[in-house]
Write a protein that holds these residues in place. Sequence first.
Motif, PDB file in Angstrom:
ATOM      1  N   THR A 287      -4.814   1.776  -8.193  1.00 46.74           N
ATOM      2  CA  THR A 287      -4.949   1.543  -6.802  1.00 46.74           C
ATOM      3  C   THR A 287      -6.491   2.085  -6.192  1.00 46.74           C
ATOM      4  N   PRO A 288      -7.124   0.824  -5.392  1.00 49.03           N
ATOM      5  CA  PRO A 288      -8.645   1.494  -4.932  1.00 49.03           C
ATOM      6  C   PRO A 288      -8.363   2.118  -3.658  1.00 49.03           C
ATOM      7  N   ASN A 289      -9.599   3.049  -3.769  1.00 48.65           N
ATOM      8  CA  ASN A 289      -9.499   3.961  -2.526  1.00 48.65           C
ATOM      9  C   ASN A 289     -10.761   3.583  -1.581  1.00 48.65           C
ATOM     10  N   TYR A 290     -10.967   2.240  -1.595  1.00 45.95           N
ATOM     11  CA  TYR A 290     -12.126   1.816  -0.588  1.00 45.95           C
ATOM     12  C   TYR A 290     -11.489   0.630   0.196  1.00 45.95           C
ATOM     13  N   GLY A 291     -12.299   0.069   1.066  1.00 46.45           N
ATOM     14  CA  GLY A 291     -11.794  -0.815   1.790  1.00 46.45           C
ATOM     15  C   GLY A 291     -11.937  -2.293   0.880  1.00 46.45           C
ATOM     16  N   MET A 292     -10.872  -3.078   1.307  1.00 46.25           N
ATOM     17  CA  MET A 292     -10.968  -4.300   0.719  1.00 46.25           C
ATOM     18  C   MET A 292     -12.041  -5.208   1.023  1.00 46.25           C
TER      19      MET A 292
END
Length: 512
Positions: A287-292
């Motif tokens: 799961t990314p923790n930065y904006g798409m």
Amino acid sequence: MSEHPVSVDNETLGVAIIGAGFGGLGLAARLRQRGENDFAIFEQAGDVGGVWRDNTYPGAACDVPSHLYSFSFEPNPDWQRVYSGRQDIHRYLQHCAEKYQLHSRIAFHHRVKAMRFCEHSQIWCIDFEGQPSRYARAVVVAIGALNIPQYPAIPGLEDFDGKVMHTAEWDGNYSLAGKRVGVIGTGASAIQVIPSIQPEVASLSVFQRTPPWVLPKRDGAVSESARRRFRRHPLAQRLARLGQYALMESVVPAFLWDSILTRLGESAGRRYLKRQVRDPALRAKLTPNYGMGCKRVLLSDDYYRALSCDNVQVVTDGIARIEGDSVVTATGERQQLDALILATGFKVPVAGAPMPIIGLGGRQLNDDWAEGSEAYKGLTVSGYPNLLYMMGPNTGPGNTSVVFYIESQIRYILQYLDQLKRIPGKALDVQETVQERFNERVQRRMANSIWTSGCNSWYLTESGKNTTLWPSFSWHYRLITRRFSLGDYRVCAPHSQDTKVKAASEAPTVPA
């Protein structure tokens, strides 16, 4: 494939094109269509195709739909898949070279060593490794950005006991069957190669620094009936291409502004991840923790499924060093491996010149671009007359086909070359103030985009400046490159009537 290289003599070419990928071949084809032959393409390899010739790793494919990832003036109704693989794209480029009879104008195995502008004669001298120098009135650099592999700075990498392969330098003779394999990186090449090799390896360790945003690709075969329809009715293919373009252009606002559209994209990415990965612990790792959009958004139908297989583990602890046949993580865990695959991308030229280039007064492009590359409309650089770039600074697409940008640049370059014919013996140098104002506008647009929202990506220089992407819609770029304006340039006249040979001998010494 037979080679018919251009003659290697001292005649001054009208145009020297560096590189035989999409950009170089597209420009050459358009010149051929106009009945022009005063040009040559200089290619370092022995075949056309650029990255689609060189990247032979398993699963290599395009993430732009096939009809859009091709020249508008040379449609291919027989694409086999919605998203084409490497071999199909390479064959398409070979077809273009054959159809437009370009092999007679290509000098293969010509690697550029340096270039310098001779002010006395207003021509460029191009030095090659192991080949005679050539002269040209104008030079178009069409080498692209994805051509120099990026190797990670990991202590002990050069001493790894097993096999090391970068995805851009794949060894097809080495079998991965039954091997313990590690993959470093989770970018565009990694999400293609991992699903392709997972079924044959004994174990696969994926070393992830940052999880990417991944959306479904929805790839599939193009039916024979659809291909037949495109062959019979070219308008149907043009409409399909237009639809693909409109769909890809529709996502631009989500990248330009961190907004509700960005949140909707992130929600779609999380839903896709949840559907594909059932294990909560693995899902948390992915799961990314930065904006798409801050990093490149990736498309894949099988990446998450491959990571969920029993013979795959995702390692997120970070790599401390490599010792013998083992990768040692930051927590001290040792991963014994037979082969290590580096899916670490390319050295994107966000700063510095791709080769030694000397312009007016001995200035060097590597110095001018030391803090970040800049050009006018991504095409011309003040102080370097008659030097044009294809896919230069701030012309990379964040959402659509690079070929759309290439065709916009070809139109501009052809107008530039037409203007040169009207001023024989002279050169055009973009005014410094024009270039500065243009790049100020580009960076103002970039300031509020998702690409500069705080994550560390290959789009940025060390200072955080984005010199890679175009911060607007692709149709906007086509609009601003639609017309060449002589008022943006100053006309450079020869300093004397010295011969070309004398001018070359007096040119500044090119650094090794």
